[in-house]
Design a protein around this motif. Structure first.
Motif, short mmCIF file in Angstrom:
data_model
loop_
_atom_site.label_atom_id
_atom_site.label_comp_id
_atom_site.label_asym_id
_atom_site.label_seq_id
_atom_site.Cartn_x
_atom_site.Cartn_y
_atom_site.Cartn_z
N THR A 82 7.32 10.06 1.78
CA THR A 82 8.41 11.01 1.61
C THR A 82 8.47 11.89 2.86
OG1 THR A 82 9.40 12.66 0.12
CG2 THR A 82 7.02 12.76 0.40
N GLY A 83 9.34 12.88 2.85
CA GLY A 83 9.40 13.81 3.98
C GLY A 83 8.14 14.66 4.04
N ARG A 84 7.63 14.89 5.24
CA ARG A 84 6.43 15.74 5.37
C ARG A 84 6.67 17.13 4.80
NH1 ARG A 84 5.93 20.34 7.34
NH2 ARG A 84 7.08 19.75 9.21
N HIS A 85 7.90 17.63 4.93
CA HIS A 85 8.19 18.98 4.43
C HIS A 85 8.17 19.06 2.91
CE1 HIS A 85 12.30 17.22 4.28
NE2 HIS A 85 12.46 18.02 3.26
N VAL A 100 6.51 14.89 13.23
CA VAL A 100 7.33 13.86 12.60
C VAL A 100 7.48 14.22 11.13
CG1 VAL A 100 7.46 11.42 11.99
CG2 VAL A 100 6.57 12.09 14.22
N ASP A 101 8.71 14.29 10.66
CA ASP A 101 8.95 14.73 9.28
C ASP A 101 8.80 13.57 8.29
OD1 ASP A 101 9.51 16.44 7.18
OD2 ASP A 101 11.68 16.19 7.36
N VAL A 102 7.64 12.94 8.33
CA VAL A 102 7.28 11.88 7.39
C VAL A 102 5.84 12.10 6.99
CG1 VAL A 102 7.02 9.39 7.02
CG2 VAL A 102 8.86 10.25 8.49
N GLY A 103 5.55 11.96 5.71
CA GLY A 103 4.19 12.07 5.22
C GLY A 103 3.91 10.98 4.21
N VAL A 104 2.65 10.61 4.08
CA VAL A 104 2.26 9.60 3.10
C VAL A 104 1.07 10.12 2.29
CG1 VAL A 104 3.07 7.71 4.56
CG2 VAL A 104 0.64 8.32 4.58
N LEU A 105 1.04 9.71 1.04
CA LEU A 105 -0.06 10.05 0.14
C LEU A 105 -0.55 8.76 -0.48
CD1 LEU A 105 -1.70 12.29 -1.34
CD2 LEU A 105 0.09 12.26 -3.10
N GLU A 106 -1.83 8.42 -0.28
CA GLU A 106 -2.35 7.18 -0.84
C GLU A 106 -2.52 7.34 -2.35
OE1 GLU A 106 -5.73 3.74 -0.09
OE2 GLU A 106 -5.71 5.55 1.16
N LEU A 107 -2.13 6.30 -3.08
CA LEU A 107 -2.21 6.31 -4.54
C LEU A 107 -3.36 5.43 -5.00
CD1 LEU A 107 1.59 5.89 -5.42
CD2 LEU A 107 0.30 8.00 -5.02
N ASP A 108 -4.07 5.90 -5.99
CA ASP A 108 -5.13 5.13 -6.62
C ASP A 108 -4.49 4.30 -7.73
OD1 ASP A 108 -7.29 4.10 -7.98
OD2 ASP A 108 -8.33 6.01 -8.22
N ARG A 109 -4.51 2.98 -7.58
CA ARG A 109 -3.85 2.13 -8.57
C ARG A 109 -4.43 2.32 -9.96
NH1 ARG A 109 -0.64 -1.90 -6.21
NH2 ARG A 109 -0.98 -2.23 -3.98
N ALA A 110 -5.70 2.70 -10.04
CA ALA A 110 -6.33 2.88 -11.35
C ALA A 110 -5.73 4.04 -12.12
CB ALA A 110 -7.84 3.09 -11.17
N THR A 111 -5.05 4.95 -11.42
CA THR A 111 -4.46 6.11 -12.10
C THR A 111 -3.01 5.87 -12.51
OG1 THR A 111 -3.65 7.14 -10.05
CG2 THR A 111 -5.92 7.62 -10.71
N LEU A 112 -2.42 4.73 -12.11
CA LEU A 112 -1.04 4.45 -12.48
C LEU A 112 -0.94 4.25 -13.98
CD1 LEU A 112 0.01 1.91 -9.69
CD2 LEU A 112 0.45 4.38 -9.77
N PRO A 113 0.14 4.72 -14.60
CA PRO A 113 0.33 4.51 -16.04
C PRO A 113 0.28 3.02 -16.39
CG PRO A 113 1.93 6.09 -15.20
CD PRO A 113 1.24 5.51 -14.01
N LEU A 114 -0.21 2.72 -17.57
CA LEU A 114 -0.31 1.34 -18.03
C LEU A 114 1.06 0.67 -18.00
CD1 LEU A 114 -2.26 -0.79 -19.24
CD2 LEU A 114 -1.56 0.03 -21.51
#
Length: 239
Positions: free
Chosen positions: A39-42, A95-109
């Motif tokens: 998403t946007g870094r801001h 740069v107005d872009v940021g990323v957040l790594e997701l833990d697949r184990a926390t994704l809803p079933l």
């Protein structure tokens, strides 16, 4: 079958504790089995506006057929006082872009989503001509299909020389009618010969509208131009 691009895009809600702040747009990017929210870094933090959320919420589909079935994923933005997202600088500055790594184990079933990958990035920049037709898919002013939790698309075209950093910044221009809430939306070009699971090229990440300070209010219309950061920044942010 639902258009797969819609399953690659997600509404991003920001919070401080239980207090809702803003809504924006994000999308999923996968690299070597690692999954990221882009998403946007801001959206993660913005000093000029005093925007400092401590968590995000994403509403995800949990049924590939019944799109009314969803679940909320809450994502902390800090751990032990340290920010969890990644951001970058280049020769032009932030740069107005940021990323957040997701833990697949926390994704809803049963989570159903699509992800862009490095294969969706455009390698031959000269192949993208001025006026190339694009889609920018997101949540303008927070508007979307609230029953099926689906974003909406705006038509756009490439409005500056693709591959050339506009005014020395790491973005190109698009011509599209855009609004707040679409920050972080993917800027995509249809690729019928590409990945059948997501037949689009990811060219950029929408950031903000542009305007002229010298525009005379009530006389001149807004420019209707926007900046989109080149998507190849994701090679660095997800390395």
């Amino acid at each position: 079958m639902i258009e797969p691009l819609l399953l690659a895009v997600v509404r991003v809600s920001t919070f401080v504790g239980g207090f809702a702040l803003t809504a924006a747009t994000g999308f999923f990017f996968e690299r070597a089995d690692r999954l990221f929210l882009v998403t946007g870094r801001h959206v993660f933090a913005d000093e000029p506006s005093g925007h400092h959320p401590d968590r995000l919420e994403l509403r995800l589909h949990t049924d590939a057929v019944d799109l009314t079935r969803t679940a909320v994923l809450s994502l902390p933005l800090y751990r032990n006082g340290m920010s969890l997202w990644r951001q970058a600088r280049d020769s032009g500055g932030e740069v107005d872009v940021g990323v957040l790594e997701l833990d697949r184990a926390t994704l809803p079933l049963g989570t159903v989503l699509r992800s862009f990958t490095p294969a969706h990035l455009q390698d031959e920049l000269e192949a993208i001509g001025l006026g190339a037709p694009l889609l920018i898919v997101g949540y303008p002013l927070g508007f979307f299909d609230t029953v099926h939790n689906l974003a909406v698309a705006r038509e756009a075209v490439v409005a500056s020389a693709f591959g050339v950093r506009f005014q020395g910044q790491g973005y190109f221009l698009t011509d599209a009618r855009m609004h707040r809430g679409a920050s972080g939306a993917p800027v995509a070009l249809r690729d019928p010969d590409g990945d059948p699971a997501l037949p689009w090229k990811l060219l950029g990440i929408h950031s903000a509208r542009l305007d002229m300070r010298t525009r005379e209010q009530g006389v001149d219309d807004t420019l209707g131009l926007n900046c989109a950061w080149y998507a190849d920044i994701l090679r660095t942010l997800t390395a």
